[in-house]
Write a protein that holds these residues in place. Structure first.
Motif, mmCIF file in Angstrom:
data_model
loop_
_atom_site.group_PDB
_atom_site.id
_atom_site.type_symbol
_atom_site.label_atom_id
_atom_site.label_comp_id
_atom_site.label_asym_id
_atom_site.label_seq_id
_atom_site.Cartn_x
_atom_site.Cartn_y
_atom_site.Cartn_z
ATOM 1 N N PRO A 119 30.880 41.434 65.176
ATOM 2 C CA PRO A 119 29.733 40.625 64.720
ATOM 3 C C PRO A 119 30.060 39.147 64.578
ATOM 4 O O PRO A 119 29.184 38.292 64.767
ATOM 5 C CB PRO A 119 29.374 41.258 63.372
ATOM 6 N N GLU A 120 31.313 38.819 64.250
ATOM 7 C CA GLU A 120 31.670 37.415 64.075
ATOM 8 C C GLU A 120 31.637 36.643 65.392
ATOM 9 O O GLU A 120 31.698 35.406 65.406
ATOM 10 C CB GLU A 120 33.059 37.290 63.430
ATOM 11 N N GLU A 121 31.537 37.377 66.532
ATOM 12 C CA GLU A 121 31.490 36.720 67.839
ATOM 13 C C GLU A 121 30.056 36.433 68.288
ATOM 14 O O GLU A 121 29.834 36.024 69.430
ATOM 15 C CB GLU A 121 32.172 37.611 68.890
ATOM 16 N N LEU A 122 29.059 36.662 67.399
ATOM 17 C CA LEU A 122 27.651 36.544 67.797
ATOM 18 C C LEU A 122 27.333 35.193 68.428
ATOM 19 O O LEU A 122 26.639 35.118 69.449
ATOM 20 C CB LEU A 122 26.751 36.778 66.575
ATOM 21 N N TRP A 123 27.837 34.106 67.830
ATOM 22 C CA TRP A 123 27.492 32.760 68.307
ATOM 23 C C TRP A 123 28.417 32.268 69.425
ATOM 24 O O TRP A 123 28.262 31.164 69.923
ATOM 25 C CB TRP A 123 27.512 31.774 67.138
ATOM 26 N N ARG A 124 29.358 33.104 69.826
ATOM 27 C CA ARG A 124 30.277 32.699 70.882
ATOM 28 C C ARG A 124 29.541 32.498 72.208
ATOM 29 O O ARG A 124 29.881 31.613 72.985
ATOM 30 C CB ARG A 124 31.364 33.755 71.037
ATOM 31 N N SER A 125 28.519 33.330 72.449
ATOM 32 C CA SER A 125 27.757 33.209 73.694
ATOM 33 C C SER A 125 26.913 31.942 73.722
ATOM 34 O O SER A 125 26.453 31.519 74.785
ATOM 35 C CB SER A 125 26.845 34.431 73.878
ATOM 36 N N VAL A 126 26.692 31.335 72.548
ATOM 37 C CA VAL A 126 25.948 30.068 72.484
ATOM 38 C C VAL A 126 26.892 28.904 72.757
ATOM 39 O O VAL A 126 26.593 27.995 73.536
ATOM 40 C CB VAL A 126 25.273 29.907 71.113
ATOM 41 N N PRO A 156 21.483 34.616 69.866
ATOM 42 C CA PRO A 156 20.555 34.336 68.762
ATOM 43 C C PRO A 156 19.595 33.177 68.990
ATOM 44 O O PRO A 156 18.577 33.087 68.306
ATOM 45 C CB PRO A 156 21.488 34.050 67.573
ATOM 46 N N THR A 157 19.875 32.278 69.931
ATOM 47 C CA THR A 157 18.975 31.133 70.134
ATOM 48 C C THR A 157 17.817 31.471 71.070
ATOM 49 O O THR A 157 16.864 30.703 71.164
ATOM 50 C CB THR A 157 19.735 29.931 70.710
ATOM 51 N N LYS A 158 17.882 32.606 71.761
ATOM 52 C CA LYS A 158 16.812 32.995 72.671
ATOM 53 C C LYS A 158 15.641 33.586 71.884
ATOM 54 O O LYS A 158 15.816 34.158 70.808
ATOM 55 C CB LYS A 158 17.316 34.023 73.689
ATOM 56 N N GLU A 159 14.439 33.461 72.468
ATOM 57 C CA GLU A 159 13.237 33.955 71.788
ATOM 58 C C GLU A 159 13.322 35.450 71.518
ATOM 59 O O GLU A 159 12.869 35.940 70.482
ATOM 60 C CB GLU A 159 12.004 33.647 72.640
ATOM 61 N N GLU A 199 34.757 40.486 75.971
ATOM 62 C CA GLU A 199 34.518 41.936 75.914
ATOM 63 C C GLU A 199 34.046 42.409 74.543
ATOM 64 O O GLU A 199 33.725 43.588 74.374
ATOM 65 C CB GLU A 199 35.786 42.698 76.303
ATOM 66 N N THR A 200 33.982 41.515 73.545
ATOM 67 C CA THR A 200 33.641 41.937 72.180
ATOM 68 C C THR A 200 32.243 41.502 71.746
ATOM 69 O O THR A 200 31.901 41.612 70.575
ATOM 70 C CB THR A 200 34.672 41.362 71.187
ATOM 71 N N LEU A 201 31.422 41.008 72.676
ATOM 72 C CA LEU A 201 30.084 40.545 72.315
ATOM 73 C C LEU A 201 29.192 41.710 71.898
ATOM 74 O O LEU A 201 29.361 42.849 72.364
ATOM 75 C CB LEU A 201 29.457 39.785 73.489
#
Length: 658
Positions: free
Chosen positions: A475-482, A543-546, A490-492
């Motif tokens: 869960p701590e990797e949530l904003w990594r894709s942003v 998280p930034t996507k609609e 591999e942990t998203l």
């Protein structure tokens, strides 16, 4: 997963049902069937025979499914002996769209056809008074919030039942239960003879042992536990028992004498059973979805208020939520709501837009208005601007949500066969989406390298996506894709499917590797070595996507044989990267315009330590390559048990680089 379908579209989606042996099928949509007696139709519409009624149904967008009788049905199912004495009264069976709840009974279908043929105007539904009469109240206890939190009510006064109307009343409830009520999980309908009850009413949730009453069509008084035991073998009702069976409390409705009206969503009480002699009908609906409950209530009262002393008039009931009721998005403690809400929903549309959607620019605004009125949709032109159509969407047309639904109704009223075919005046050059064209080029390169393409489900289980790959979401990797939109990680977090029908389809894949490993497991008996690749989308949370997620196009490949041959897979990667305009960093020469890539040691638990690497290009980790870990290939993983090497890379950065 399913894609949204416009309400104008009547057909179901096409889905792939097998990843091993692909097969395309069309989902059969089960449309509700409404039975209408021929003599009733003749009374309402004039002389009607099978041919003319079939043509009328086609004009209205319906389909005449069968013409039969009770006698004929019994003959086909049980033989002539069983059919003796049954009615030979002609019945027309009509398929209606699943979202037209107003057509699910004889009253609604006949009324809609009368309006369509111009024999009557759309009715205006109204309350008998603005405020409910004294004591006509339903109090919702706080305890109900944990099982079925909402309740809506209404009263029909002076209803004149006859055998046909009574049967239609029962049939409508059954069809609504199977349709919008989702087999009573969202809404449960209860109808009662008001003359046998004493208002006000209360809606509570109590332990099963504390609820005692005589269920409908029974003679034994029983508590909630005994009721579950008795109806566990009932042909129809046993399907609804699991809805509340494991709850510590059961919902129950009482009148002021503590007489049980119903135990929703299972059964009503025998005490308030509706009979042909019933004049005043009390309607209560408990629900987990308040919007669906209001639509269902409006449908029932709209259909059968026609038979009241004052047609299309409904008596309101006040629903009061208790002081200690836990508030939610829809209702608050102490809130008082009067049901039903019969006000039409205002909606505006531009005449020009409606006409141009169907290439009917020759129609006058008044003609467009009249076409909509034929479809039971009251509307008028704006007095100051005739290009504005003011629509009052009636309570019976909850299927009208957007302008496209008005366009559909206009097309039906005008007649699909009357629409003219025209060549569009605009020109649009057809072209692939860039990401799809890139994917096709990648497929060609991988095929040239001797790899066979696999097509797998985008849905899979958590076990396959994570446990079998020795990975786990963080869960701590949530904003990594942003922060790093093109980075391979591999942990998203995955996107989960709500209430999956099977554990095999719990989440959307975050990697292509589990899919091609499953394909390999199904084909390990084939001649070795096996070379497999797949180019497709994975879905990760963003998280930034609609919608809170995004698709990422990737390609993955594996090579499996009796001996490890990492060099073969490495060569395929080099060939692919070269075709994508890159070259290995150690081969880069001065003046070369190609981007460089390199392999950097990685720590992906799906691969063997020291025999894996990240694929890095332009300072971005695009993917991973290496020898898969024995645990991934063992019986506890994908049951391949062959030395296997694999890679996976993100293709989307190349859309910007090429």
């Amino acid at each position: 997963s399913s894609a949204p379908v416009c309400s104008a579209c009547r057909r179901g989606p096409v889905v792939r049902v097998s990843s091993v042996s692909p097969l395309l099928v069309r989902l059969a949509s089960s449309m509700p069937v409404v039975s209408v007696y021929q003599d009733v139709l003749q009374e309402a519409l004039g002389e009607v025979d099978e041919e003319s009624f079939d043509a009328l149904c086609f004009e209205f967008g319906l389909e005449l499914d069968d013409v039969t009788s009770d006698y004929e049905i019994a003959c086909k199912e049980r033989g002539k002996a069983a059919a003796e004495g049954l009615s030979k009264r002609v019945i027309y069976k009509v398929d209606v769209p699943a979202n037209r709840y107003d057509l699910l009974c004889l009253e609604g279908l006949v009324r809609a056809l009368q309006i369509f043929k111009g024999k009557m105007q759309p009715p205006r539904y109204q309350l008998s008074q603005k405020t409910p009469v004294a004591n006509m109240r339903m109090t919702v206890a706080a305890s109900t919030a944990q099982i079925r939190p909402f309740c809506v009510c209404a009263v029909l006064r002076g209803v004149k039942f006859n055998p046909d109307r009574y049967q239609s009343f029962i049939d409508l409830q059954d069809k609504l239960h199977q349709n919008i009520c989702r087999k009573r999980t969202l809404v449960a309908i209860g109808t009662h003879d008001l003359s046998t009850l004493k208002p006000p009413f209360s809606y509570e949730a109590l332990p099963p042992k504390d609820i005692r009453f005589v269920p409908l069509n029974q003679t034994e008084e029983m508590d909630g536990n005994r009721l579950m035991e008795v109806f566990s073998t009932h042909q129809q009702l046993k399907a609804y028992l699991p809805i509340i069976q494991n709850s510590p409390v059961f919902p129950v409705i009482y009148d002021s004498n503590r007489t049980v009206l119903s135990l929703p969503p299972i059964i009503n009480g025998e005490h308030s059973k509706i009979r042909l002699e019933t004049k005043d009908v009390f309607i209560e609906m408990t629900a987990t979805d308040l919007t669906k409950a209001q639509v269902t209530l409006n449908t029932v009262v709209a259909m059968f208020s026609e038979h009241c002393d004052k047609p299309f008039t409904v008596e309101p009931v006040e629903v009061v939520y208790a002081d200690d009721y836990p508030g939610n998005t829809f209702v608050q403690p102490k809130q008082k709501i009067v049901y039903p809400n019969l006000d039409p929903r205002p909606m505006e549309s531009k005449i020009d837009s409606l006409k141009s959607s169907l290439s009917l620019n020759m129609l006058k605004p008044e003609e467009v208005r009249d076409l909509l009125k034929r479809m039971s949709v009251p509307c008028e032109l704006d007095k100051n601007n005739k290009n504005i159509l003011k629509v009052d969407v009636p309570i019976t047309r909850s299927d009208i949500m957007h302008e496209c639904d008005l366009v559909e109704d206009i097309a039906i009223a005008y007649g699909y066969n009357n629409l003219k075919l025209e060549v569009p005046m605009t020109f649009a050059g057809a072209a692939e989406q860039p990401v799809n064209r890139l994917s096709d080029l990648v497929r060609v390169e991988m095929a040239n390298a001797g790899f066979t393409e696999a097509l797998n489900w985008a849905l899979l289980s958590r076990k396959e996506n994570f446990e079998n790959m020795r990975r786990e979401p963080k869960p701590e990797e949530l904003w990594r894709s942003v922060a790093n939109p093109h980075e391979y990680c591999e942990t998203l977090l995955p996107v989960s499917v709500k209430d999956p029908k099977t554990k095999e389809f719990e989440i959307l894949r975050t990697s292509l590797l589990p899919g091609i490993l499953k394909t390999m497991a199904c084909n390990k008996s084939q001649e070795l070595p096996v070379r497999i690749f797949e180019a497709g989308d994975v879905v990760i949370q963003e998280p930034t996507k609609e919608v809170g997620s995004k698709n990422v196009r990737r390609v993955a490949a594996l090579y499996a044989s009796t001996k490890s041959a990492f060099s073969v897979l490495h060569g395929a990667l080099d060939q692919l990267m070269y075709s994508l305009g890159t070259e290995p960093e150690h081969e880069h020469t001065e003046g070369s315009k190609r981007r460089t890539f390199k392999l950097v040691p990685s720590q992906d638990p799906a691969f063997i330590v020291g025999m894996q690497a990240h694929i890095v290009c332009g300072g971005i980790i695009l993917g991973v390559i290496g020898e898969l870990h024995p645990a991934v290939l063992s019986n506890e993983g994908f049951n391949i048990n062959l030395p296997t090497s694999a890679f996976e890379i993100n293709l989307e950065p190349f859309l910007e680089w090429l």
